[in-house]
Design an enzyme around this catalytic site. Structure first.
Site, PDB file in Angstrom:
ATOM      1  N   GLU A  88       0.895  -1.152   0.000  1.00  0.00           N
ATOM      2  CA  GLU A  88       0.000   0.000   0.000  1.00  0.00           C
ATOM      3  C   GLU A  88       0.930   1.197   0.000  1.00  0.00           C
ATOM      4  OE1 GLU A  88      -3.215   0.333  -0.249  1.00  0.00           O
ATOM      5  OE2 GLU A  88      -3.635  -1.818  -0.292  1.00  0.00           O
ATOM      6  N   THR A 131      11.511   3.087   0.321  1.00  0.00           N
ATOM      7  CA  THR A 131      11.339   4.513   0.057  1.00  0.00           C
ATOM      8  C   THR A 131      12.277   5.362   0.915  1.00  0.00           C
ATOM      9  OG1 THR A 131       9.766   6.312   0.451  1.00  0.00           O
ATOM     10  CG2 THR A 131       9.410   4.350   1.716  1.00  0.00           C
ATOM     11  N   ASP A 132      12.559   6.574   0.435  1.00  0.00           N
ATOM     12  CA  ASP A 132      13.357   7.501   1.246  1.00  0.00           C
ATOM     13  C   ASP A 132      12.551   8.044   2.432  1.00  0.00           C
ATOM     14  OD1 ASP A 132      11.606   9.156  -0.166  1.00  0.00           O
ATOM     15  OD2 ASP A 132      13.157  10.479  -0.973  1.00  0.00           O
ATOM     16  N   GLU A 133      11.219   7.809   2.413  1.00  0.00           N
ATOM     17  CA  GLU A 133      10.376   8.369   3.477  1.00  0.00           C
ATOM     18  C   GLU A 133      10.676   7.749   4.844  1.00  0.00           C
ATOM     19  OE1 GLU A 133       6.319   9.140   2.447  1.00  0.00           O
ATOM     20  OE2 GLU A 133       6.784   9.240   0.317  1.00  0.00           O
ATOM     21  N   TYR A 156       2.309   5.039   6.582  1.00  0.00           N
ATOM     22  CA  TYR A 156       2.945   4.429   5.396  1.00  0.00           C
ATOM     23  C   TYR A 156       4.446   4.256   5.624  1.00  0.00           C
ATOM     24  CZ  TYR A 156       5.365   4.303   0.893  1.00  0.00           C
ATOM     25  OH  TYR A 156       6.224   3.973  -0.141  1.00  0.00           O
ATOM     26  N   ALA A 158       6.203   4.379   8.307  1.00  0.00           N
ATOM     27  CA  ALA A 158       6.526   3.506   9.447  1.00  0.00           C
ATOM     28  C   ALA A 158       6.391   2.040   9.052  1.00  0.00           C
ATOM     29  CB  ALA A 158       5.620   3.832  10.632  1.00  0.00           C
ATOM     30  N   LYS A 160       6.780   0.827   6.001  1.00  0.00           N
ATOM     31  CA  LYS A 160       7.902   0.501   5.109  1.00  0.00           C
ATOM     32  C   LYS A 160       9.189   0.351   5.928  1.00  0.00           C
ATOM     33  CE  LYS A 160       7.958   0.194   1.164  1.00  0.00           C
ATOM     34  NZ  LYS A 160       7.682  -0.946   0.248  1.00  0.00           N
ATOM     35  N   ASN A 255       7.007  21.720  -4.187  1.00  0.00           N
ATOM     36  CA  ASN A 255       5.780  21.259  -4.843  1.00  0.00           C
ATOM     37  C   ASN A 255       5.178  22.341  -5.742  1.00  0.00           C
ATOM     38  OD1 ASN A 255       5.936  18.771  -3.592  1.00  0.00           O
ATOM     39  ND2 ASN A 255       4.609  19.367  -1.880  1.00  0.00           N
TER      40      ASN A 255
HETATM   41  P1  NAD Z   1       1.268   1.139  -6.369  1.00  0.00           P
HETATM   42  O1  NAD Z   1       0.346   1.476  -5.240  1.00  0.00           O
HETATM   43  O2  NAD Z   1       1.095   1.798  -7.682  1.00  0.00           O
HETATM   44  O3  NAD Z   1       1.202  -0.437  -6.650  1.00  0.00           O
HETATM   45  C1  NAD Z   1       1.194  -1.390  -5.629  1.00  0.00           C
HETATM   46  C2  NAD Z   1       0.832  -2.744  -6.226  1.00  0.00           C
HETATM   47  O4  NAD Z   1       0.855  -3.718  -5.152  1.00  0.00           O
HETATM   48  C3  NAD Z   1      -0.582  -2.788  -6.828  1.00  0.00           C
HETATM   49  O5  NAD Z   1      -0.551  -3.470  -8.063  1.00  0.00           O
HETATM   50  C4  NAD Z   1      -1.400  -3.566  -5.798  1.00  0.00           C
HETATM   51  O6  NAD Z   1      -2.486  -4.287  -6.363  1.00  0.00           O
HETATM   52  C5  NAD Z   1      -0.331  -4.510  -5.229  1.00  0.00           C
HETATM   53  N1  NAD Z   1      -0.668  -4.963  -3.871  1.00  0.00           N
HETATM   54  C6  NAD Z   1      -1.086  -4.204  -2.823  1.00  0.00           C
HETATM   55  N2  NAD Z   1      -1.339  -4.990  -1.755  1.00  0.00           N
HETATM   56  C7  NAD Z   1      -1.042  -6.260  -2.125  1.00  0.00           C
HETATM   57  C8  NAD Z   1      -1.084  -7.513  -1.458  1.00  0.00           C
HETATM   58  N3  NAD Z   1      -1.490  -7.619  -0.188  1.00  0.00           N
HETATM   59  N4  NAD Z   1      -0.687  -8.616  -2.137  1.00  0.00           N
HETATM   60  C9  NAD Z   1      -0.283  -8.539  -3.438  1.00  0.00           C
HETATM   61  N5  NAD Z   1      -0.249  -7.382  -4.117  1.00  0.00           N
HETATM   62  C10 NAD Z   1      -0.613  -6.255  -3.480  1.00  0.00           C
HETATM   63  O7  NAD Z   1       2.737   1.356  -5.794  1.00  0.00           O
HETATM   64  P2  NAD Z   1       4.058   1.845  -6.545  1.00  0.00           P
HETATM   65  O8  NAD Z   1       4.067   3.301  -6.577  1.00  0.00           O
HETATM   66  O9  NAD Z   1       4.214   1.063  -7.786  1.00  0.00           O
HETATM   67  O10 NAD Z   1       5.154   1.382  -5.483  1.00  0.00           O
HETATM   68  C11 NAD Z   1       5.817   0.128  -5.594  1.00  0.00           C
HETATM   69  C12 NAD Z   1       6.813  -0.002  -4.456  1.00  0.00           C
HETATM   70  O11 NAD Z   1       7.751   1.075  -4.515  1.00  0.00           O
HETATM   71  C13 NAD Z   1       6.179   0.066  -3.062  1.00  0.00           C
HETATM   72  O12 NAD Z   1       6.817  -0.872  -2.244  1.00  0.00           O
HETATM   73  C14 NAD Z   1       6.459   1.488  -2.606  1.00  0.00           C
HETATM   74  O13 NAD Z   1       6.540   1.558  -1.203  1.00  0.00           O
HETATM   75  C15 NAD Z   1       7.791   1.753  -3.275  1.00  0.00           C
HETATM   76  N6  NAD Z   1       8.085   3.167  -3.548  1.00  0.00           N
HETATM   77  C16 NAD Z   1       7.250   3.904  -4.348  1.00  0.00           C
HETATM   78  C17 NAD Z   1       7.575   5.235  -4.634  1.00  0.00           C
HETATM   79  C18 NAD Z   1       6.718   6.073  -5.546  1.00  0.00           C
HETATM   80  O14 NAD Z   1       7.041   7.242  -5.734  1.00  0.00           O
HETATM   81  N7  NAD Z   1       5.671   5.546  -6.145  1.00  0.00           N
HETATM   82  C19 NAD Z   1       8.715   5.800  -4.089  1.00  0.00           C
HETATM   83  C20 NAD Z   1       9.520   5.024  -3.256  1.00  0.00           C
HETATM   84  C21 NAD Z   1       9.213   3.703  -3.020  1.00  0.00           C
HETATM   85  P1  TYD Z   2       2.617  12.292  -3.025  1.00  0.00           P
HETATM   86  O1  TYD Z   2       2.571  12.149  -4.508  1.00  0.00           O
HETATM   87  O2  TYD Z   2       1.413  11.875  -2.237  1.00  0.00           O
HETATM   88  O3  TYD Z   2       3.935  11.529  -2.547  1.00  0.00           O
HETATM   89  P2  TYD Z   2       4.619  11.480  -1.063  1.00  0.00           P
HETATM   90  O4  TYD Z   2       3.669  11.953  -0.056  1.00  0.00           O
HETATM   91  O5  TYD Z   2       4.900  10.020  -0.955  1.00  0.00           O
HETATM   92  O6  TYD Z   2       5.850  12.335  -1.168  1.00  0.00           O
HETATM   93  O7  TYD Z   2       2.906  13.803  -2.661  1.00  0.00           O
HETATM   94  C1  TYD Z   2       4.060  14.481  -3.117  1.00  0.00           C
HETATM   95  C2  TYD Z   2       4.068  15.851  -2.479  1.00  0.00           C
HETATM   96  O8  TYD Z   2       2.944  16.599  -2.969  1.00  0.00           O
HETATM   97  C3  TYD Z   2       3.904  15.826  -0.967  1.00  0.00           C
HETATM   98  O9  TYD Z   2       4.679  16.869  -0.400  1.00  0.00           O
HETATM   99  C4  TYD Z   2       2.425  16.104  -0.743  1.00  0.00           C
HETATM  100  C5  TYD Z   2       2.086  17.008  -1.905  1.00  0.00           C
HETATM  101  N1  TYD Z   2       0.703  16.912  -2.419  1.00  0.00           N
HETATM  102  C6  TYD Z   2      -0.077  18.071  -2.593  1.00  0.00           C
HETATM  103  O10 TYD Z   2       0.376  19.181  -2.302  1.00  0.00           O
HETATM  104  N2  TYD Z   2      -1.339  17.938  -3.095  1.00  0.00           N
HETATM  105  C7  TYD Z   2      -1.875  16.729  -3.408  1.00  0.00           C
HETATM  106  O11 TYD Z   2      -3.050  16.658  -3.851  1.00  0.00           O
HETATM  107  C8  TYD Z   2      -1.062  15.553  -3.250  1.00  0.00           C
HETATM  108  C9  TYD Z   2      -1.611  14.187  -3.582  1.00  0.00           C
HETATM  109  C10 TYD Z   2       0.219  15.698  -2.749  1.00  0.00           C
END
Ligand code: NAD
Ligand code: TYD
Length: 351
Positions: A88, A131-133, A156, A158, A160, A255
């Site tokens: 998630e 994630t870097d978070e 989220y 926490a 990760k 942002n």
């Molecule tokens: P996303 O939310 O787009 O996709 C998550 C996928 O996981 C979905 O296809 C969902 O169906 C599947 N999933 C969720 N719960 C599941 C479960 N219980 N069993 C099997 N599948 C399940 O996420 P994303 O943005 O593609 O992120 C992928 C990974 O990268 C995550 O681990 C996230 O923490 C990490 N990440 C993402 C970002 C970003 O900017 N998107 C940045 C840093 C790290």
């Molecule tokens: P987001 O894409 O939710 O990624 P993350 O929270 O994982 O960094 O948000 C990126 C940045 O944009 C974050 O500082 C929150 C901000 N944000 C808005 O200002 N408005 C929005 O509607 C959303 C979704 C995020």
């Protein structure tokens, strides 16, 4: 790498990674994509891959919180490598409703680790995407390195952080051949339109308000998803067991600056007349609780040790992302539709 298990391959980064890998001449193995298909997962993203590589791509709908089903998949497909994306992933959802974050991100990762531990003699690599978070918030100066202490702020981050600790513990205690990567904010095609960039692109195209949290001066480091995919591929092939690699785009932006850039790019692409100048749609709204002020990655380690570099300048990455959303309005309509979600669930239901 004969049988590579991808978890969460129907989500944003997983989809891009699967597509990326089938374009790499040195990937010759089979890929088993396990995804629960939550609101964020869409197997139709990979329909063409399924057709092109019927012997090398398999999709199985499964929940990583279901250990029996997972163990069956490991055995049936003789899994030797794991690349774990499933999670998630949206901070705002984790604030409203943390339960699924604890289940999937912590318990789901634990299940995978246990199954991998019980098949350790078969396993070449378990790569965990994070994630870097997990490092919390920076002030005006400094960067996250691989040794920055963890200080997550949201449910989220926490969850990760917890999964990262488990992965490292399985290396220290059981010698599981793990690697980890902690990356900054990704953007690009197939991102669910709840995250900042696709939300702003679509709202701007539709003439809807662009909600910017707080004063808009929170800083994120932006990484084009293909650059993230190339980093993971480097780590899978050449990363050192037990090591963590920070991955960032060398692209810090407030942002508000990013949103203005998107507005201007859309004005240029579509003409101002369709909707009023997009910048006028920007609306400052109540801040996110616990909103981290600044993220910035020091990616020296992966650059020096694995020769990886981010290649996509933000202007180019934003332009191709806007083009993708313009060309794929069907995809957008579908992923937003509840009826489509139900249909997908029925189509891909497996015992
Ligand atoms: P996303 O939310 O787009 O996709 C998550 C996928 O996981 C979905 O296809 C969902 O169906 C599947 N999933 C969720 N719960 C599941 C479960 N219980 N069993 C099997 N599948 C399940 O996420 P994303 O943005 O593609 O992120 C992928 C990974 O990268 C995550 O681990 C996230 O923490 C990490 N990440 C993402 C970002 C970003 O900017 N998107 C940045 C840093 C790290
Ligand atoms: P987001 O894409 O939710 O990624 P993350 O929270 O994982 O960094 O948000 C990126 C940045 O944009 C974050 O500082 C929150 C901000 N944000 C808005 O200002 N408005 C929005 O509607 C959303 C979704 C995020």
């Amino acid at each position: 790498m004969k049988n590579l298990l991808i978890t969460g391959g129907c989500g944003f980064i997983g989809t891009n990674f699967i597509r990326y890998l089938f374009n790499q001449p040195d990937f010759t193995g089979r890929m088993i994509n396990v995804d629960r298909l939550t609101y964020a997962g869409n197997p139709e993203n990979l329909k063409d891959i399924e057709k092109m590589f019927p012997d090398r791509y398999v999709f199985v709908q499964a929940d990583i919180c279901d250990p029996e089903k997972l163990a069956g998949i490991f055995d049936a497909y003789d899994i030797d490598t794991v690349c774990h994306f499933a999670a998630e992933s949206h901070v705002d959802r984790s604030i409203v409703s943390p339960d699924d974050f604890i289940k999937t991100n912590i318990i789901g990762t634990f299940n995978l680790l246990e199954i991998a531990r019980n098949r350790k003699n078969r396993l070449r690599r378990f790569h965990h995407i994070s994630t870097d978070e997990v490092y919390g918030s920076l002030g005006n100066d400094g960067y996250f390195t691989e040794t920055t202490p963890y200080q997550p702020s949201s449910p989220y981050s926490a969850s990760k952080a917890s999964s990262d600790h488990l992965v490292r513990a399985y290396h220290t205690t059981y010698n599981l051949p793990v690697t980890l990567s902690n990356c900054s904010n990704n953007y690009g095609p197939y991102q669910f339109p709840e995250k900042l960039i696709p939300l702003m692109i679509l709202n701007a195209l539709e003439g809807k308000p662009l909600p910017v949290y707080g004063d808009g001066k929170n800083v994120r480091d932006w990484l084009y998803v293909d650059d993230h995919c190339s980093a993971i591929w480097e780590i899978l092939r050449h990363g050192k067991e037990g090591e963590t690699y920070n991955v960032g785009g060398d692209c810090e932006l407030e942002n508000i600056t990013l949103v203005e850039t998107i507005c201007d790019a859309i004005d240029n692409a579509t003409g101002k007349d369709a909707v009023k100048a997009r910048r006028e749609l920007i609306t400052f709204v109540k801040d996110r609780p616990g909103h981290d002020r600044r993220y910035a990655i020091d990616a020296t380690k992966i650059k020096k040790e694995l020769g990886w570099m981010p290649k996509t300048p933000i202007e180019k990455g934003i332009q191709s992302t806007i083009n993708w959303y313009l060309e794929n309005d069907n995809w957008v309509t579908r992923v937003r539709s509840g009826a489509y979600r139900e249909w997908i669930q029925r189509q891909y239901q497996t015992e």
